[in-house]
Design a protein around this motif. Sequence first.
Motif, PDB file in Angstrom:
ATOM      1  N   THR A 175       1.027  -1.078  -0.045  1.00 26.38           N
ATOM      2  CA  THR A 175       0.073   0.044  -0.108  1.00 26.38           C
ATOM      3  C   THR A 175       0.814   1.334   0.114  1.00 26.38           C
ATOM      4  O   THR A 175       2.024   1.349   0.714  1.00 26.38           O
ATOM      5  N   THR A 176       0.322   2.444  -0.590  1.00 26.53           N
ATOM      6  CA  THR A 176       0.920   3.577  -0.566  1.00 26.53           C
ATOM      7  C   THR A 176       0.677   4.324   0.659  1.00 26.53           C
ATOM      8  O   THR A 176       1.234   5.610   0.725  1.00 26.53           O
ATOM      9  N   PHE A 177      -0.255   3.854   1.249  1.00 27.55           N
ATOM     10  CA  PHE A 177      -1.137   4.771   2.690  1.00 27.55           C
ATOM     11  C   PHE A 177      -0.214   4.288   3.540  1.00 27.55           C
ATOM     12  O   PHE A 177      -0.545   5.232   4.762  1.00 27.55           O
TER      13      PHE A 177
ATOM     14  N   GLU B  41      -4.657  10.899 -12.462  1.00 27.15           N
ATOM     15  CA  GLU B  41      -3.894   9.987 -12.485  1.00 27.15           C
ATOM     16  C   GLU B  41      -4.444   8.396 -12.700  1.00 27.15           C
ATOM     17  O   GLU B  41      -5.630   8.177 -12.472  1.00 27.15           O
ATOM     18  N   ASP B  42      -3.529   7.589 -13.501  1.00 23.42           N
ATOM     19  CA  ASP B  42      -4.309   6.096 -13.647  1.00 23.42           C
ATOM     20  C   ASP B  42      -3.771   5.401 -12.606  1.00 23.42           C
ATOM     21  O   ASP B  42      -2.629   4.933 -12.480  1.00 23.42           O
ATOM     22  N   VAL B  43      -4.500   4.877 -11.542  1.00 19.64           N
ATOM     23  CA  VAL B  43      -3.963   3.988 -10.586  1.00 19.64           C
ATOM     24  C   VAL B  43      -4.332   2.332 -11.170  1.00 19.64           C
ATOM     25  O   VAL B  43      -5.415   1.905 -11.204  1.00 19.64           O
ATOM     26  N   THR B  44      -3.234   1.553 -10.874  1.00 20.54           N
ATOM     27  CA  THR B  44      -3.451   0.159 -11.040  1.00 20.54           C
ATOM     28  C   THR B  44      -2.953  -0.617  -9.970  1.00 20.54           C
ATOM     29  O   THR B  44      -2.575   0.003  -8.922  1.00 20.54           O
ATOM     30  N   GLY B  45      -3.232  -1.889  -9.909  1.00 20.31           N
ATOM     31  CA  GLY B  45      -2.846  -2.777  -8.904  1.00 20.31           C
ATOM     32  C   GLY B  45      -3.735  -2.942  -7.600  1.00 20.31           C
ATOM     33  O   GLY B  45      -5.083  -2.595  -8.050  1.00 20.31           O
ATOM     34  N   ASP B  46      -3.600  -3.032  -6.442  1.00 17.72           N
ATOM     35  CA  ASP B  46      -4.291  -3.353  -5.418  1.00 17.72           C
ATOM     36  C   ASP B  46      -5.262  -2.270  -5.200  1.00 17.72           C
ATOM     37  O   ASP B  46      -6.230  -2.532  -4.161  1.00 17.72           O
ATOM     38  N   ARG B  47      -4.768  -0.901  -5.558  1.00 17.13           N
ATOM     39  CA  ARG B  47      -5.759   0.326  -5.035  1.00 17.13           C
ATOM     40  C   ARG B  47      -6.658   0.832  -6.175  1.00 17.13           C
ATOM     41  O   ARG B  47      -7.461   1.725  -6.098  1.00 17.13           O
ATOM     42  N   ALA B  48      -6.692   0.045  -7.205  1.00 17.09           N
ATOM     43  CA  ALA B  48      -7.175   0.352  -8.354  1.00 17.09           C
ATOM     44  C   ALA B  48      -9.001   0.757  -8.133  1.00 17.09           C
ATOM     45  O   ALA B  48      -9.550   1.336  -8.626  1.00 17.09           O
ATOM     46  N   PHE B  49      -9.473  -0.365  -7.453  1.00 16.04           N
ATOM     47  CA  PHE B  49     -10.904  -0.365  -7.118  1.00 16.04           C
ATOM     48  C   PHE B  49     -11.346   0.608  -6.138  1.00 16.04           C
ATOM     49  O   PHE B  49     -12.386   1.156  -6.124  1.00 16.04           O
ATOM     50  N   ALA B  50     -10.385   1.343  -5.611  1.00 19.86           N
ATOM     51  CA  ALA B  50     -10.588   2.493  -4.524  1.00 19.86           C
ATOM     52  C   ALA B  50      -9.935   4.010  -5.332  1.00 19.86           C
ATOM     53  O   ALA B  50      -9.773   4.957  -4.363  1.00 19.86           O
ATOM     54  N   HIS B  51     -10.139   3.964  -6.432  1.00 19.70           N
ATOM     55  CA  HIS B  51      -9.924   5.232  -7.302  1.00 19.70           C
ATOM     56  C   HIS B  51     -10.745   5.675  -8.190  1.00 19.70           C
ATOM     57  O   HIS B  51     -11.118   4.957  -9.081  1.00 19.70           O
ATOM     58  N   ILE B  52     -10.989   6.980  -8.215  1.00 16.92           N
ATOM     59  CA  ILE B  52     -11.819   7.533  -9.418  1.00 16.92           C
ATOM     60  C   ILE B  52     -10.897   8.408 -10.269  1.00 16.92           C
ATOM     61  O   ILE B  52     -10.443   9.285  -9.768  1.00 16.92           O
ATOM     62  N   LYS B  53     -10.857   7.735 -11.611  1.00 19.51           N
ATOM     63  CA  LYS B  53     -10.015   8.764 -12.440  1.00 19.51           C
ATOM     64  C   LYS B  53     -11.013   9.442 -13.394  1.00 19.51           C
ATOM     65  O   LYS B  53     -11.738   9.074 -13.730  1.00 19.51           O
TER      66      LYS B  53
END
Length: 318
Positions: free
Chosen positions: A167-169, A241-253
């Motif tokens: 995670t990045t958080f 930004e385009d988020v991929t990986g394990d956080r993709a489901f929790a991102h609104i691009k």
Amino acid sequence: MQSKWYSNLTIVAMTILFCGLIFAQSMKTTIEEIMDNPGRFESESVEIEGVVDQWIKGSTTTTSHYLLKGNYGGIIKVTTLQEPKIGPRFKVTGICFIEAASRTPFISEQNRTELDQPTENTVIIEKEKSNSGLFIALILLLVGLLAFLVYYQTKMKKAQPSTHAPTTFGEPVSKQGPGEGPPETVKIRKDFSTVKIHTAPKTMKLIPGELTIISGDDKGKSFKIAGYPTPEGSVVTIGSEDVTGDRAFAHIKLFDPQRTVSRKQAHIIDRDRKLYIKNISKVNFTEVNGKVLGPEEEIELTPDAHIRMGYLELKYTR
């Protein structure tokens, strides 16, 4: 496991260093070393061993000296006032000097001790070769031990299961334990053109309520989204930004051709049963119910709140 790994490495390294120091201490200066590099030993006290090969008595213009022959055939002049025996092996201590004219090294004797060792150079050479062979064998053994430790630790590390997702958080609040199966594959929703969102895994909790787009090509479309668990709460990131990986489901691009939205624009945070929106951007504004949020400023999201980021407007309902 990691501390044990470093401990093993330290033990091996210290053992190699200790053996090297012992070997270095056991290696006396040889006559051949002095003859090959006299400048290195000039005016230094040295201790050498060899067989007295010839005695030359001094005259009014020369100093009495003898020739000491080393194990490997090197011969050096040793000045002294006491005539030595021809043939026995001696240990000689003295100061190394270099003759000005010939640049040849010689030893000014300070002490001489007859040794009880055999005088045959061949026997001595073979003994030294044997000692060198033992030292090389010891080094190879230690290197082999080090290689085994590297292999063992690598194997153990691969066998150890991972207990948390990256995670990045920071460290996630919820962790997937062993035996729970592989993580679910999230899919991109195809029914939106101005935003990019993913389906949430079934194991992730959706944030309360839903968001409805009230401007642009997707006007009137609503969606729910899950947050990513962090110590701050369940977080949904918003930005271009385009988020991929394990956080993709929790991102609104946000697709923003006019560049009115930052790559990292805002966070929606589900914390203590309340929902908040936090402005992250220092360049582009985030507006909630007409209030422009400053950098790192957050405000509670209440039902029917209007959110605006650049060209996009959302309505939060609960």
